[in-house]
Design a protein around this motif. Structure first.
Motif, short mmCIF file in Angstrom:
data_model
loop_
_atom_site.label_atom_id
_atom_site.label_comp_id
_atom_site.label_asym_id
_atom_site.label_seq_id
_atom_site.Cartn_x
_atom_site.Cartn_y
_atom_site.Cartn_z
N MET A 122 50.04 40.69 44.01
CA MET A 122 49.27 41.42 43.02
C MET A 122 50.10 42.59 42.53
O MET A 122 50.85 43.19 43.28
N GLN A 123 49.94 42.91 41.28
CA GLN A 123 50.70 43.97 40.63
C GLN A 123 50.01 45.32 40.84
O GLN A 123 48.78 45.40 40.86
N THR A 124 50.79 46.38 41.01
CA THR A 124 50.25 47.73 41.15
C THR A 124 50.59 48.53 39.90
O THR A 124 51.73 48.51 39.44
N ILE A 125 49.59 49.23 39.37
CA ILE A 125 49.77 50.05 38.17
C ILE A 125 49.30 51.46 38.49
O ILE A 125 48.25 51.65 39.11
N THR A 126 50.05 52.45 38.05
CA THR A 126 49.69 53.84 38.24
C THR A 126 49.20 54.41 36.92
O THR A 126 49.88 54.27 35.89
N TYR A 168 37.14 40.51 33.21
CA TYR A 168 36.23 39.38 33.40
C TYR A 168 35.47 39.08 32.11
O TYR A 168 35.35 37.93 31.70
N GLU A 169 34.97 40.12 31.47
CA GLU A 169 34.22 39.97 30.23
C GLU A 169 35.06 39.30 29.15
O GLU A 169 34.57 38.49 28.37
N GLN A 170 36.33 39.62 29.11
CA GLN A 170 37.25 39.04 28.11
C GLN A 170 37.75 37.66 28.51
O GLN A 170 38.46 37.02 27.75
N GLY A 171 37.41 37.20 29.70
CA GLY A 171 37.83 35.89 30.16
C GLY A 171 39.27 35.83 30.63
O GLY A 171 39.84 34.75 30.78
N LYS A 172 39.85 36.98 30.91
CA LYS A 172 41.25 37.02 31.35
C LYS A 172 41.39 36.79 32.85
O LYS A 172 42.46 36.43 33.32
N VAL A 173 40.31 37.04 33.61
CA VAL A 173 40.31 36.77 35.04
C VAL A 173 39.00 36.06 35.40
O VAL A 173 38.00 36.20 34.71
N SER A 174 39.03 35.31 36.48
CA SER A 174 37.83 34.65 36.97
C SER A 174 36.96 35.65 37.71
O SER A 174 37.39 36.78 38.01
N LEU A 175 35.76 35.24 38.05
CA LEU A 175 34.86 36.08 38.81
C LEU A 175 35.49 36.45 40.16
O LEU A 175 35.46 37.61 40.57
N GLY A 176 36.09 35.47 40.82
CA GLY A 176 36.75 35.73 42.10
C GLY A 176 37.92 36.69 41.99
O GLY A 176 38.10 37.56 42.83
N GLN A 177 38.71 36.53 40.93
CA GLN A 177 39.84 37.44 40.73
C GLN A 177 39.36 38.86 40.44
O GLN A 177 39.93 39.82 40.94
N ALA A 178 38.31 38.98 39.64
CA ALA A 178 37.76 40.30 39.33
C ALA A 178 37.24 40.98 40.60
O ALA A 178 37.48 42.16 40.82
N ALA A 179 36.54 40.21 41.43
CA ALA A 179 36.05 40.76 42.69
C ALA A 179 37.20 41.21 43.58
O ALA A 179 37.14 42.26 44.21
N GLU A 180 38.26 40.42 43.59
CA GLU A 180 39.43 40.75 44.42
C GLU A 180 40.10 42.04 43.93
O GLU A 180 40.55 42.85 44.74
N ILE A 181 40.17 42.24 42.63
CA ILE A 181 40.75 43.47 42.08
C ILE A 181 40.02 44.69 42.64
O ILE A 181 40.63 45.72 42.95
N CYS A 182 38.70 44.56 42.80
CA CYS A 182 37.88 45.66 43.29
C CYS A 182 37.80 45.74 44.81
O CYS A 182 37.26 46.69 45.36
#
Length: 75
Positions: A1-5, A28-42
């Protein structure tokens, strides 16, 4: 996973978790990540992420209306 500051103004009073949720819900709203990926980001489970989506005005049903209309026609 990428880290951004990010450098955010102190006046925003946002913590890292809230920023992650804002980014994840928008992606997620834009369809760029799946529900699972969005949850993982958080750092959340899918269930918890789904429960929090409403607070950010995002529907869990991220499905284009045009696709829904064609699915109804095909049913």
């Amino acid at each position: 996973m990428q880290t951004i500051t990010l450098n955010l103004p102190d006046t925003l009073n946002l913590d890292a978790n809230e920023v992650a949720m804002l980014v994840a819900t928008r992606l997620y709203e834009q369809g760029k990540v799946s529900l699972g990926q969005a949850a993982e980001i958080c750092g959340l489970s899918k269930r918890t992420f789904i429960e929090l989506l409403g607070r950010y005005g995002v529907s869990v049903f991220n499905y284009p209306a045009s696709d829904l209309a064609s699915d109804v026609a095909n049913a």
